[in-house]
Enzyme design. Structure first.
Site, PDB file in Angstrom:
ATOM      1  N   CYS A  46       3.416  -9.289 -23.703  1.00 24.78           N
ATOM      2  CA  CYS A  46       1.988  -9.137 -23.398  1.00 24.78           C
ATOM      3  C   CYS A  46       1.312  -8.206 -24.405  1.00 24.78           C
ATOM      4  O   CYS A  46       1.946  -7.645 -25.282  1.00 24.78           O
ATOM      5  CB  CYS A  46       1.809  -8.582 -21.984  1.00 24.78           C
ATOM      6  SG  CYS A  46       2.540  -9.605 -20.683  1.00 24.78           S
ATOM      7  N   HIS A  74      -2.947  -6.181 -20.134  1.00 25.33           N
ATOM      8  CA  HIS A  74      -2.873  -5.321 -18.946  1.00 25.33           C
ATOM      9  C   HIS A  74      -2.719  -3.862 -19.336  1.00 25.33           C
ATOM     10  O   HIS A  74      -2.608  -3.513 -20.509  1.00 25.33           O
ATOM     11  CB  HIS A  74      -1.723  -5.760 -18.031  1.00 25.33           C
ATOM     12  CG  HIS A  74      -0.364  -5.702 -18.670  1.00 25.33           C
ATOM     13  ND1 HIS A  74       0.242  -4.538 -19.056  1.00 25.33           N
ATOM     14  CD2 HIS A  74       0.514  -6.692 -18.977  1.00 25.33           C
ATOM     15  CE1 HIS A  74       1.426  -4.787 -19.563  1.00 25.33           C
ATOM     16  NE2 HIS A  74       1.618  -6.098 -19.544  1.00 25.33           N
TER      17      HIS A  74
END
Length: 486
Positions: free
Chosen positions: A162, A154
């Site tokens: 992430c 992202h």
């Protein structure tokens, strides 16, 4: 003949990829503020031109490859011969944890392995600008009891497990994935590796506790390097298997079916592995007696701390392991790890004490009151002052008034020996007299009275070293009719 065609194609693609690496775009010049619809953003004209030069269609399939150690995300795209070539390389802005796979929820590790990305995993409404869900845990992770949710690629450059990019990078990666799905690609393969699995890197990380897991991933890595096609991935006996022809279905936790490697691939891999082993032996000599220190996330962040100046607090680049890590002697690394372990244990002990204190005080709302002293303390009572009596009515009191005595003074033998008694006030140089003594010494006292006083008080000089005990006789009552004096 088919095998030689495969090898020749691979060699040509490798040569083309080598040329492409020199002209890779490390950054993107997209102006996010000028983008009206981020989900419909179209890749730039220079990007389309580059695709054309590499023999790629705009909507041709893509594959994503991540290398944690150097902090790189690569987009590979298929050409008209269905061989994948490197289209663009992006610098990962932030990834959390250290090298190694994600194992459980909350461990702050970014996933490693092979993950299929489907169209529904594209999230245009992410609070991190745009996102692509990695699909963790995949079949392999589930078979091995690994847990975790919402592991993404992202934007926003902020990571807690992430792979986070800048918004400018993410809008372009999102558009490339979207276009490939529009072109008919069913799933995009994400290959997440700790590092490029070259012979030298494998030798450098040979002492890492994850080395066996990485050797398993390396089979798929090598096959992609040789064929330039994403490998077909399956799981059985809780292990990854790549490009295997099986006689039955694959069961992730069950026994593997009878399998075989396609002959052309087998020959190509045999040649590749022979060359790899030669390079590995050289690397082992190079790193003899040396080990690689894998830096923590905090150590990686420290080397890029200046990049955060003037930006939002959420912007948190993490740097890469190459710059923060280093080669060390095995003995020095062992000492360093022992110090880190001791510091971590101390930190945990402090946290435990803090939690226990919060629990005991109900989060600081109720502070415990210290218990009372179990040893009884003397109670000092203020003397109650007697009201003054009327002079007249005092004539009718039933007892005689007692004379006011000075407090007894104790003189030790030492004081007497050194002549200190003479320094005492005159009233302290004589034994204290009670009211009876005073009356007995008065003119007219009888011999019985004098003897009674002497018996009650005892010889004063000899008893000077001890605390005198004063005893009194009960006061004699005055006859009611005897109003005036004696």
């Amino acid at each position: 003949m088919r095998f030689w065609n495969l090898v020749a194609s691979a060699a040509i693609v490798a040569a083309l990829a080598g040329c492409t690496n020199e002209t890779l775009d490390a950054t993107t010049s997209i102006d996010i503020k000028s983008v009206k619809n981020k989900t419909e953003y179209q890749v730039s004209a220079p990007m389309v031109k580059k695709m054309s030069e590499l023999g790629m269609q705009k909507q041709a399939p893509i594959a994503l490859r991540i290398f944690k150690e150097e902090g790189t995300l690569e987009v590979w795209k298929a050409n008209t011969a269905n061989r994948f070539q490197l289209l663009k390389s992006y610098k990962i802005c932030a990834w959390s944890g250290k090298l190694g796979p994600k194992v459980k929820e909350g461990d702050r590790q970014a996933p490693e392995g092979f993950y299929p990305l489907f169209p529904h995993q594209l999230n245009p409404n992410s609070k991190y600008y745009l996102a692509i869900n990695t699909g963790y845990p995949n079949t392999y992770d589930k078979a091995n009891g690994r847990q975790g949710t919402h592991l993404m690629i992202h934007g926003a450059c902020s990571s807690a497990g992430c792979y986070s990019m800048t918004d400018e990078q993410m809008i372009e990666i999102f558009a490339l994935a979207r276009d490939s799905f529009k072109g008919g690609q069913e799933s995009v393969q994400l290959q997440a590796f700790p590092f490029r699995m070259t012979a030298e890197n494998m030798a450098r990380h040979r002492n890492n506790p994850n080395i066996d897991f990485w050797k398993m991933l390396k089979v798929g890595y090598d096959q992609f390097e040789v064929t330039k096609r994403p490998p077909e991935v399956n799981v059985c006996e809780k292990k990854y298997v790549f490009n295997q022809q099986a006689t039955g279905p694959f069961n992730a936790s069950g026994q593997c079916p009878a399998m075989s490697t396609p002959p052309a691939l087998q020959v190509a891999m045999t040649s590749f592995e022979k060359s790899y082993q030669t390079d590995y032996d050289k690397a082992m000599k190079k790193y003899d007696g040396m080990v690689w220190y894998e830096p923590s996330e905090a150590e990686r962040k420290a080397i890029v701390a200046k990049q955060r100046v003037g930006r939002e607090l959420a912007y948190a680049p993490t740097g890469n392991s190459f710059d923060a890590g280093k080669l060390m002697k095995a003995s020095d690394l062992e000492k360093k790890l022992a110090e880190q372990k001791e510091a971590e244990e101390t930190k945990q002990a402090v946290e435990i004490q803090k939690k226990e204190l919060e629990k005991a005080t109900d989060g600081g709302k109720h502070v415990p009151v210290p218990a009372a002293n179990p040893i009884p303390q003397p109670v000092m009572q203020a003397a109650v002052e007697q009201p003054a009596k009327n002079a007249f009515w005092s004539l009718f009191s039933r007892s005689e008034p007692e004379l006011q005595m000075p407090a007894p003074v104790v003189v030790t033998p030492d004081q007497a020996a050194v002549g200190q008694q003479s320094a005492l006030p005159p009233q302290a140089q004589e034994p204290a007299k009670t009211a009876k003594q005073a009356r007995a010494a008065a003119p007219g006292a009888t011999e019985q009275q004098t003897a009674a006083v002497a018996t009650a008080t005892g010889p004063a000089p000899e008893a000077a070293a001890e605390t005198p005990v004063l005893t009194e006789e009960p006061p004699k009552k005055r006859p009611f009719w005897k109003i005036w004096g004696n």
